[in-house]
Write a protein that holds these residues in place. Structure first.
Motif, PDB file in Angstrom:
ATOM      1  N   PRO A  45     -10.679   5.927  20.477  1.00  0.00           N
ATOM      2  CA  PRO A  45     -10.292   4.989  19.398  1.00  0.00           C
ATOM      3  C   PRO A  45     -11.382   3.959  19.109  1.00  0.00           C
ATOM      4  O   PRO A  45     -11.569   3.567  17.957  1.00  0.00           O
ATOM      5  CB  PRO A  45      -9.026   4.325  19.946  1.00  0.00           C
ATOM      6  CG  PRO A  45      -8.516   5.267  21.004  1.00  0.00           C
ATOM      7  CD  PRO A  45      -9.742   5.888  21.608  1.00  0.00           C
TER       8      PRO A  45
ATOM      9  N   ILE B  62      -9.056   1.395  16.460  1.00  0.00           N
ATOM     10  CA  ILE B  62      -7.909   1.608  17.357  1.00  0.00           C
ATOM     11  C   ILE B  62      -6.638   1.853  16.541  1.00  0.00           C
ATOM     12  O   ILE B  62      -5.867   2.771  16.823  1.00  0.00           O
ATOM     13  CB  ILE B  62      -7.744   0.377  18.287  1.00  0.00           C
ATOM     14  CG1 ILE B  62      -8.995   0.240  19.169  1.00  0.00           C
ATOM     15  CG2 ILE B  62      -6.475   0.478  19.121  1.00  0.00           C
ATOM     16  CD1 ILE B  62      -9.112  -1.088  19.901  1.00  0.00           C
ATOM     17  N   GLU B  63      -6.464   1.043  15.496  1.00  0.00           N
ATOM     18  CA  GLU B  63      -5.235   1.168  14.690  1.00  0.00           C
ATOM     19  C   GLU B  63      -5.198   2.460  13.881  1.00  0.00           C
ATOM     20  O   GLU B  63      -4.162   3.118  13.787  1.00  0.00           O
ATOM     21  CB  GLU B  63      -5.112  -0.038  13.763  1.00  0.00           C
ATOM     22  CG  GLU B  63      -4.883  -1.342  14.518  1.00  0.00           C
ATOM     23  CD  GLU B  63      -5.232  -2.548  13.664  1.00  0.00           C
ATOM     24  OE1 GLU B  63      -4.409  -2.939  12.840  1.00  0.00           O
ATOM     25  OE2 GLU B  63      -6.350  -3.087  13.827  1.00  0.00           O
TER      26      GLU B  63
ATOM     27  N   THR C 103      -6.843   5.222  14.465  1.00  0.00           N
ATOM     28  CA  THR C 103      -6.810   6.401  15.331  1.00  0.00           C
ATOM     29  C   THR C 103      -5.390   6.668  15.836  1.00  0.00           C
ATOM     30  O   THR C 103      -4.968   7.817  15.968  1.00  0.00           O
ATOM     31  CB  THR C 103      -7.780   6.229  16.524  1.00  0.00           C
ATOM     32  OG1 THR C 103      -9.080   5.991  16.000  1.00  0.00           O
ATOM     33  CG2 THR C 103      -7.828   7.470  17.405  1.00  0.00           C
ATOM     34  N   ARG C 104      -4.644   5.586  16.082  1.00  0.00           N
ATOM     35  CA  ARG C 104      -3.261   5.749  16.524  1.00  0.00           C
ATOM     36  C   ARG C 104      -2.482   6.565  15.476  1.00  0.00           C
ATOM     37  O   ARG C 104      -1.744   7.489  15.802  1.00  0.00           O
ATOM     38  CB  ARG C 104      -2.613   4.381  16.713  1.00  0.00           C
ATOM     39  CG  ARG C 104      -1.263   4.445  17.410  1.00  0.00           C
ATOM     40  CD  ARG C 104      -0.555   3.093  17.381  1.00  0.00           C
ATOM     41  NE  ARG C 104      -1.311   2.040  18.068  1.00  0.00           N
ATOM     42  CZ  ARG C 104      -1.532   0.825  17.558  1.00  0.00           C
ATOM     43  NH1 ARG C 104      -1.062   0.502  16.367  1.00  0.00           N
ATOM     44  NH2 ARG C 104      -2.220  -0.064  18.235  1.00  0.00           N
ATOM     45  N   GLU C 105      -2.694   6.237  14.214  1.00  0.00           N
ATOM     46  CA  GLU C 105      -1.984   6.965  13.148  1.00  0.00           C
ATOM     47  C   GLU C 105      -2.477   8.406  13.041  1.00  0.00           C
ATOM     48  O   GLU C 105      -1.681   9.326  12.829  1.00  0.00           O
ATOM     49  CB  GLU C 105      -2.140   6.235  11.805  1.00  0.00           C
ATOM     50  CG  GLU C 105      -1.624   4.805  11.807  1.00  0.00           C
ATOM     51  CD  GLU C 105      -0.239   4.652  12.430  1.00  0.00           C
ATOM     52  OE1 GLU C 105       0.634   5.487  12.138  1.00  0.00           O
ATOM     53  OE2 GLU C 105      -0.048   3.707  13.233  1.00  0.00           O
TER      54      GLU C 105
ATOM     55  N   GLU D 183      -0.962  10.410  15.963  1.00  0.00           N
ATOM     56  CA  GLU D 183       0.457  10.728  15.762  1.00  0.00           C
ATOM     57  C   GLU D 183       0.639  11.765  14.661  1.00  0.00           C
ATOM     58  O   GLU D 183       1.540  12.599  14.715  1.00  0.00           O
ATOM     59  CB  GLU D 183       1.261   9.452  15.484  1.00  0.00           C
ATOM     60  CG  GLU D 183       1.417   8.638  16.763  1.00  0.00           C
ATOM     61  CD  GLU D 183       2.352   7.448  16.604  1.00  0.00           C
ATOM     62  OE1 GLU D 183       3.218   7.469  15.720  1.00  0.00           O
ATOM     63  OE2 GLU D 183       2.196   6.495  17.387  1.00  0.00           O
TER      64      GLU D 183
ATOM     65  N   THR E  92      -6.944  10.480  25.562  1.00  0.00           N
ATOM     66  CA  THR E  92      -7.600   9.271  25.061  1.00  0.00           C
ATOM     67  C   THR E  92      -8.582   8.721  26.089  1.00  0.00           C
ATOM     68  O   THR E  92      -8.259   8.573  27.266  1.00  0.00           O
ATOM     69  CB  THR E  92      -6.536   8.205  24.720  1.00  0.00           C
ATOM     70  OG1 THR E  92      -5.679   8.761  23.730  1.00  0.00           O
ATOM     71  CG2 THR E  92      -7.162   6.948  24.165  1.00  0.00           C
TER      72      THR E  92
ATOM     73  N   ARG F  31       0.695   1.060   9.999  1.00  0.00           N
ATOM     74  CA  ARG F  31       1.757   1.846  10.654  1.00  0.00           C
ATOM     75  C   ARG F  31       2.652   2.546   9.645  1.00  0.00           C
ATOM     76  O   ARG F  31       2.961   3.730   9.762  1.00  0.00           O
ATOM     77  CB  ARG F  31       2.644   0.916  11.513  1.00  0.00           C
ATOM     78  CG  ARG F  31       1.950   0.382  12.743  1.00  0.00           C
ATOM     79  CD  ARG F  31       2.544   0.961  14.002  1.00  0.00           C
ATOM     80  NE  ARG F  31       2.346   2.408  14.099  1.00  0.00           N
ATOM     81  CZ  ARG F  31       2.612   3.120  15.182  1.00  0.00           C
ATOM     82  NH1 ARG F  31       3.081   2.544  16.247  1.00  0.00           N
ATOM     83  NH2 ARG F  31       2.421   4.423  15.195  1.00  0.00           N
TER      84      ARG F  31
END
Ligand code: NAD
Ligand code: IPM
Ligand code: MN
Length: 349
Positions: A8, A14-15, A17-19, A22, A39, A337
Motif C-alpha cells: 500500500p 494506503i486508502e 489500495t484498500r479499495e 477489496e 500485504t 470508501r
C-alpha cells in the motif's frame, strides 16, 4: 492459485489500495477462482521505524508472486524520498521491468477537459522506458553547499534498453491491431542519447511493415496531446518524458485519480500501480479517488490471466462513471470508501 503481493505504501496509497484489494476479492468471489493476497509493510512508516526500505530478501521474495500491486510512495517526513527510490525504483530496476505501460483512454465524454472531444478521440497508450535514462541515479554533487557547487545527473541510454522498449511498442501495436507507433524524444538538443533513440527506432520500425512509424519532439507532442489526441495510438518514449507525458495523459482522460499503469517484463512478475502519487494533503481524509488503483488492479488481473475478472472490474468503474457516482476530483460526492463500495456492488451484481 494466483498470488499477489500488495504494497500500500504511503499517504492516499494506503486508502486507494484498500479499495483495490477489496475489489479484487469481490472479483475473485464472483469468478469462483482463488486469489491469495499478501500485504507487505514497506513504506515511510516502516522506514522511519526500522531504517529499512526494501530489504534484498523481500525483493527476492517478490519474484515468487504472480504480480505486485502498489499504492504510492512519498512522505513529507522523508524529504529526500529515499525510501520511495529504494522501493519503487528498486522494484522497477531490479526486477528489470523495462516496460511502463500507461494507457490514456477516455471512459466517458464528459470527463475530458478538452473541448468537443469524445471517447473516440482519446484512446492511446504510452510506453515509457522504465529502467534507464535520467532515473539510473548516476552522478554526484561536487562542492555541495558552496557557490561553486556542481551537480551532475547522467542520462543513460543503452542500445539494448532503447531497442527493447521500442520493439515492445511495435509488438503491442501488432497484437492489438493498432496502425501507428510514434516515438518521442528531444534529439534536436540531446544529440547523443536521443540520436541513439532515432537510430534504434528506424531500425526496429523496418521489422514492422504495415505499422506507420512516426516521430515528434517531446515539446511538440505535449502540445499535440492537447490539440489533437485522436492522432495517437501507441507512443514510445524515454523514462523522464514518459513520466511527464503520463500525467498530461491522465488529465485529458479525466484526472490523475483514475490513471492506471503496469510495470512489465514479459514472463516476469509485474508491478501495477496508479499513475498518481501519495498526495499527502489528501491523506487520511477519505477523499482520494480509488479508480486509478482499481483500474491498475484490473490491468493486473488481465496480465495474470484473469481477463474475465478484469472486464468485470473495468465495467463496474465505467458503470459508476456513467451514473455520476465519483469522488470529488471527478465532480462527484463520494468518499474513497463509498466509491470502492459502489464499484464492488457492480462487480458482485
Ligand atoms: P500526486 O500525484 O501525489 O498528487 C498531485 C495532485 O493530484 C494531488 O494534490 C491531488 O490534487 C491530485 N490527486 C492525485 N491522486 C489523486 C487521487 N487518487 N484522488 C484525488 N486526487 C488526486 O503528486 P505530488 O503531489 O507531486 O507528489 C506527492 C508525493 O507522491 C511525492 O512524494 C511524490 O514523489 C510521490 N509520488 C509517488 C508516485 C508513486 O509512488 N508511483 C507517483 C507520483 C508521485
Ligand atoms: C511515477 C512517479 C515516480 C516516477 C516517482 C515517484 C519517482 O512519478 O511513477 O510516475 O517518476 O517514476
Ligand atoms: Mn509520475
Amino acid at each position: 492459485m494466483t498470488r499477489i503481493a500488495v504494497i500500500p505504501g504511503d499517504g492516499i496509497g494506503i486508502e486507494v489500495t484498500r479499495e483495490a484489494v477489496e475489489t479484487l476479492r469481490a472479483a475473485a468471489l464472483a469468478s469462483g477462482r482463488p486469489l491469495y493476497l499478501e500485504t507487505l509493510p514497506y513504506g515511510a512508516d516502516h522506514f522511519l521505524k526500522t531504517g529499512e526500505t526494501l530489504p534484498d530478501a523481500a525483493l527476492d521474495s517478490l519474484r515468487s508472486y504472480d504480480a505486485i500491486l502498489l499504492g504510492a510512495l512519498g512522505d513529507p517526513r522523508v524529504p529526500d524520498n529515499r525510501h520511495a527510490a529504494d522501493i519503487l525504483l528498486g522494484i522497477r530496476f531490479k526486477l528489470d521491468l523495462y516496460i511502463n505501460q500507461r494507457p490514456v483512454r477516455l471512459l466517458a465524454d464528459h470527463l475530458t477537459p478538452l473541448k468537443g472531444r469524445t471517447t473516440r478521440d482519446i484512446d492511446f497508450v504510452v510506453f515509457r522506458e522504465n529502467t534507464e535514462g535520467l532515473y539510473v541515479g548516476m552522478g554526484g554533487i561536487f562542492k555541495k553547499g558552496t557557490p561553486d557547487e556542481i551537480a551532475i545527473q547522467e542520462d543513460v541510454n543503452t542500445r539494448k534498453g532503447v531497442e527493447r522498449i521500442i520493439r515492445h511498442a511495435f509488438e503491442h501495436a501488432r497484437a492489438r491491431g493498432r496502425r501507428r507507433v510514434l516515438m518521442s524524444d528531444k534529439s534536436n538538443a540531446l544529440t547523443y542519447g536521443h540520436d541513439l533513440w532515432q537510430r534504434a527506432f528506424r531500425d526496429v520500425a523496418r521489422d514492422y511493415n504495415g505499422i506507420e512509424a512516426s516521430h515528434m519532439y517531446v515539446d511538440a507532442l505535449a502540445m499535440q496531446m492537447v490539440k489533437d489526441p485522436a492522432q495517437f495510438e501507441v507512443i514510445v518514449t524515454c523514462n523522464m518524458f514518459g513520466d511527464i507525458l503520463s500525467d498530461l495523459g491522465a488529465q485529458i482522460q479525466g484526472g490523475l485519480g483514475l490513471a492506471a499503469s503496469g510495470n512489465l517484463h514479459p514472463g516476469k512478475t509485474g508491478l501495477f500501480e496508479p499513475v498518481h502519487g501519495s498526495a499527502p494533503k489528501h491523506a487520511g481524509k477519505n477523499v482520494a479517488n480509488p479508480m486509478g488503483a482499481v483500474l491498475s488492479a484490473a490491468m493486473m488481473l488481465e496480465e495474470v490471466g484473469r481477463a474475465d475478472e478484469a472486464r468485470l472490474v473495468e465495467q463496474a468503474v465505467v458503470g459508476c462513471i456513467r451514473e455520476g457516482l465519483t469522488t470529488r476530483d471527478m465532480g462527484g460526492g463520494l468518499g474513497t470508501r463509498e466509491m470502492g463500495e459502489e464499484i464492488r456492488r457492480r462487480v458482485s451484481a
